[in-house]
Design a protein around this motif. Sequence first.
Motif, mmCIF file in Angstrom:
data_model
loop_
_atom_site.group_PDB
_atom_site.id
_atom_site.type_symbol
_atom_site.label_atom_id
_atom_site.label_comp_id
_atom_site.label_asym_id
_atom_site.label_seq_id
_atom_site.Cartn_x
_atom_site.Cartn_y
_atom_site.Cartn_z
ATOM 1 N N ALA A 1 108.584 -35.746 33.172
ATOM 2 C CA ALA A 1 107.119 -35.720 33.250
ATOM 3 C C ALA A 1 106.584 -34.299 33.122
ATOM 4 C CB ALA A 1 106.657 -36.352 34.561
ATOM 5 N N LEU A 2 107.257 -33.343 33.790
ATOM 6 C CA LEU A 2 106.786 -31.960 33.697
ATOM 7 C C LEU A 2 106.991 -31.426 32.286
ATOM 8 C CD1 LEU A 2 105.565 -29.652 35.468
ATOM 9 C CD2 LEU A 2 107.869 -28.689 35.482
ATOM 10 N N GLY A 3 108.101 -31.795 31.649
ATOM 11 C CA GLY A 3 108.317 -31.367 30.270
ATOM 12 C C GLY A 3 107.174 -31.802 29.357
ATOM 13 N N TRP A 4 106.810 -33.078 29.443
ATOM 14 C CA TRP A 4 105.704 -33.581 28.625
ATOM 15 C C TRP A 4 104.378 -32.946 29.034
ATOM 16 C CZ3 TRP A 4 106.484 -35.768 24.213
ATOM 17 C CH2 TRP A 4 107.636 -36.534 23.994
ATOM 18 N N TYR A 5 104.195 -32.745 30.323
ATOM 19 C CA TYR A 5 102.940 -32.159 30.816
ATOM 20 C C TYR A 5 102.731 -30.747 30.283
ATOM 21 C CZ TYR A 5 99.357 -30.844 34.271
ATOM 22 O OH TYR A 5 98.196 -30.439 34.886
ATOM 23 N N LEU A 6 103.834 -30.002 30.139
ATOM 24 C CA LEU A 6 103.730 -28.608 29.694
ATOM 25 C C LEU A 6 103.986 -28.430 28.203
ATOM 26 C CD1 LEU A 6 105.500 -26.751 32.657
ATOM 27 C CD2 LEU A 6 103.048 -27.145 32.288
ATOM 28 N N ASP A 7 104.180 -29.538 27.464
ATOM 29 C CA ASP A 7 104.453 -29.428 26.028
ATOM 30 C C ASP A 7 103.326 -28.680 25.330
ATOM 31 O OD1 ASP A 7 105.562 -29.707 23.519
ATOM 32 O OD2 ASP A 7 104.765 -31.739 23.216
ATOM 33 N N GLY A 8 103.684 -27.602 24.657
ATOM 34 C CA GLY A 8 102.703 -26.770 23.967
ATOM 35 C C GLY A 8 102.192 -25.612 24.793
ATOM 36 N N ALA B 1 104.363 -24.314 27.622
ATOM 37 C CA ALA B 1 105.588 -23.579 27.956
ATOM 38 C C ALA B 1 106.489 -23.552 26.730
ATOM 39 C CB ALA B 1 106.310 -24.239 29.124
ATOM 40 N N SER B 2 107.229 -22.482 26.575
ATOM 41 C CA SER B 2 108.187 -22.395 25.471
ATOM 42 C C SER B 2 109.399 -23.283 25.719
ATOM 43 C CB SER B 2 108.644 -20.946 25.281
ATOM 44 O OG SER B 2 107.540 -20.088 25.092
ATOM 45 N N ALA B 3 109.788 -23.407 26.995
ATOM 46 C CA ALA B 3 110.939 -24.235 27.352
ATOM 47 C C ALA B 3 110.800 -24.693 28.791
ATOM 48 C CB ALA B 3 112.244 -23.466 27.171
ATOM 49 N N VAL B 4 111.200 -25.923 29.043
ATOM 50 C CA VAL B 4 111.327 -26.460 30.397
ATOM 51 C C VAL B 4 112.781 -26.901 30.550
ATOM 52 C CG1 VAL B 4 110.618 -28.235 32.036
ATOM 53 C CG2 VAL B 4 108.913 -27.196 30.518
ATOM 54 N N ILE B 5 113.516 -26.178 31.391
ATOM 55 C CA ILE B 5 114.943 -26.443 31.594
ATOM 56 C C ILE B 5 115.147 -26.893 33.032
ATOM 57 C CG2 ILE B 5 117.273 -25.514 31.476
ATOM 58 C CD1 ILE B 5 115.772 -25.592 28.778
ATOM 59 N N GLY B 6 115.770 -28.065 33.211
ATOM 60 C CA GLY B 6 116.022 -28.579 34.538
ATOM 61 C C GLY B 6 117.314 -28.039 35.131
ATOM 62 N N THR B 7 117.312 -27.883 36.453
ATOM 63 C CA THR B 7 118.512 -27.515 37.198
ATOM 64 C C THR B 7 118.571 -28.381 38.452
ATOM 65 O OG1 THR B 7 117.332 -25.736 38.367
ATOM 66 C CG2 THR B 7 118.530 -25.124 36.371
ATOM 67 N N PHE C 1 103.250 -29.426 39.387
ATOM 68 C CA PHE C 1 102.415 -29.560 38.192
ATOM 69 C C PHE C 1 101.199 -28.648 38.297
ATOM 70 C CE2 PHE C 1 105.042 -33.248 38.332
ATOM 71 C CZ PHE C 1 105.205 -33.678 37.026
ATOM 72 N N ARG C 2 100.526 -28.679 39.426
ATOM 73 C CA ARG C 2 99.334 -27.830 39.591
ATOM 74 C C ARG C 2 99.717 -26.361 39.725
ATOM 75 N NH1 ARG C 2 95.227 -31.354 39.965
ATOM 76 N NH2 ARG C 2 95.701 -33.435 40.781
ATOM 77 N N THR C 3 100.863 -26.096 40.352
ATOM 78 C CA THR C 3 101.350 -24.718 40.400
ATOM 79 C C THR C 3 101.658 -24.214 38.999
ATOM 80 O OG1 THR C 3 102.306 -25.096 42.594
ATOM 81 C CG2 THR C 3 103.114 -23.187 41.362
ATOM 82 N N ALA C 4 102.264 -25.079 38.171
ATOM 83 C CA ALA C 4 102.550 -24.690 36.786
ATOM 84 C C ALA C 4 101.262 -24.383 36.033
ATOM 85 C CB ALA C 4 103.322 -25.804 36.078
ATOM 86 N N ASP C 5 100.215 -25.189 36.237
ATOM 87 C CA ASP C 5 98.920 -24.909 35.590
ATOM 88 C C ASP C 5 98.458 -23.496 35.917
ATOM 89 O OD1 ASP C 5 98.623 -27.415 34.403
ATOM 90 O OD2 ASP C 5 97.509 -28.243 36.103
ATOM 91 N N ARG C 6 98.447 -23.185 37.195
ATOM 92 C CA ARG C 6 97.944 -21.886 37.642
ATOM 93 C C ARG C 6 98.786 -20.745 37.107
ATOM 94 N NH1 ARG C 6 99.077 -22.301 42.823
ATOM 95 N NH2 ARG C 6 100.921 -20.954 42.675
ATOM 96 N N GLY D 1 106.072 -28.135 20.592
ATOM 97 C CA GLY D 1 106.838 -26.892 20.525
ATOM 98 C C GLY D 1 107.555 -26.448 21.778
ATOM 99 N N THR D 2 107.657 -27.314 22.785
ATOM 100 C CA THR D 2 108.370 -26.956 24.017
ATOM 101 C C THR D 2 109.799 -27.484 23.970
ATOM 102 O OG1 THR D 2 106.368 -26.907 25.373
ATOM 103 C CG2 THR D 2 108.450 -27.283 26.530
ATOM 104 N N ALA D 3 110.783 -26.592 24.125
ATOM 105 C CA ALA D 3 112.182 -27.013 24.221
ATOM 106 C C ALA D 3 112.406 -27.633 25.593
ATOM 107 C CB ALA D 3 113.112 -25.826 24.021
ATOM 108 N N TYR D 4 113.176 -28.724 25.625
ATOM 109 C CA TYR D 4 113.361 -29.457 26.882
ATOM 110 C C TYR D 4 114.804 -29.893 27.051
ATOM 111 C CZ TYR D 4 113.208 -33.091 30.405
ATOM 112 O OH TYR D 4 113.458 -33.840 31.525
ATOM 113 N N LEU D 5 115.325 -29.760 28.287
ATOM 114 C CA LEU D 5 116.625 -30.300 28.672
ATOM 115 C C LEU D 5 116.513 -30.716 30.138
ATOM 116 C CD1 LEU D 5 119.664 -30.804 27.981
ATOM 117 C CD2 LEU D 5 120.104 -28.500 28.852
ATOM 118 N N THR D 6 116.884 -31.955 30.453
ATOM 119 C CA THR D 6 116.725 -32.444 31.822
ATOM 120 C C THR D 6 117.553 -31.645 32.812
ATOM 121 O OG1 THR D 6 116.141 -34.680 31.107
ATOM 122 C CG2 THR D 6 117.011 -34.453 33.323
#
Length: 262
Positions: free
Chosen positions: A162-169, A171-177, A131-136, A192-197
């Motif tokens: 949780a990361l999807g919601w945290y980055l909503d707006g 990130a353009s997309a949060v895609i899980g693998t 989460f903090r790495t994503a912020d930076r 506006g963030t596209a999300y798929l677990t």
Amino acid sequence: MPVKVFFIGDIIGKPGRLAVSRELDRLVDRYLLDLVIANGENSAGGFGITAEVALELHRAGVHLLTSGNHVWDKKESLDFVKDVPYLLRPANYPEGTPGVGSTVVTTAGGTKVAVLNLEGRVFMNNLDCPFRTADREINRLREITPVVIVDFHAEATSEKAALGWYLDGRASAVIGTHTHVQTADERILPHGTAYLTDAGMTGSFDSVIGMRKEEAIEKFLTQLPKRFEVAKKDVRLNGVYLEIDDVSGKALAIERINIGSV
């Protein structure tokens, strides 16, 4: 103009690579794709990735490869990860780890797209906070482009959500693998963030998450070490199609893709 992106779920061994080479041109034509991203951490023999395999996938039309905890399974990866510009490792590995965790690519149409690779910590390695790495990283990347796509390689559904919601707006997309099982929860979050677990996997479905089912079952029955081999039957390609506004960075569309028996 929207930028059109296809993200391919975890590629498992040679069967998965062959599926990509057979199907990708048709997908590019069908969706008029600007950018193709794939998670390739298990594309060499089902565990890890080699420089040769990375080049093979790149030549097949994959512009950028992401990875995760298995990126280090081949010893040689410690030497070549830093030298392959189209291969990412998770950005939240400690300082000094070879390679980079994010990059910005320019499509043929001139749109800059940032891609960030992160790894989860729940039931996985004890890495820096994603989460903090994503912020930076996102703060830095958004100074270059509003289009930011995140591959979150994580085990726990809760951590991914949780990361999807945290980055909503942001990130353009949060895609899980990582789990190799495609989920059916694709959506665009309120800001506006596209999300798929999980994007799923590209490999054999006559298997246990891409590996021969006989060895997997025996391991569960005996609790003894087993050498796993890549399964070869019923090969499918899993992924997700994204449309993203190149000015606002907001997602316009998300579509799950499951191409069977390729």
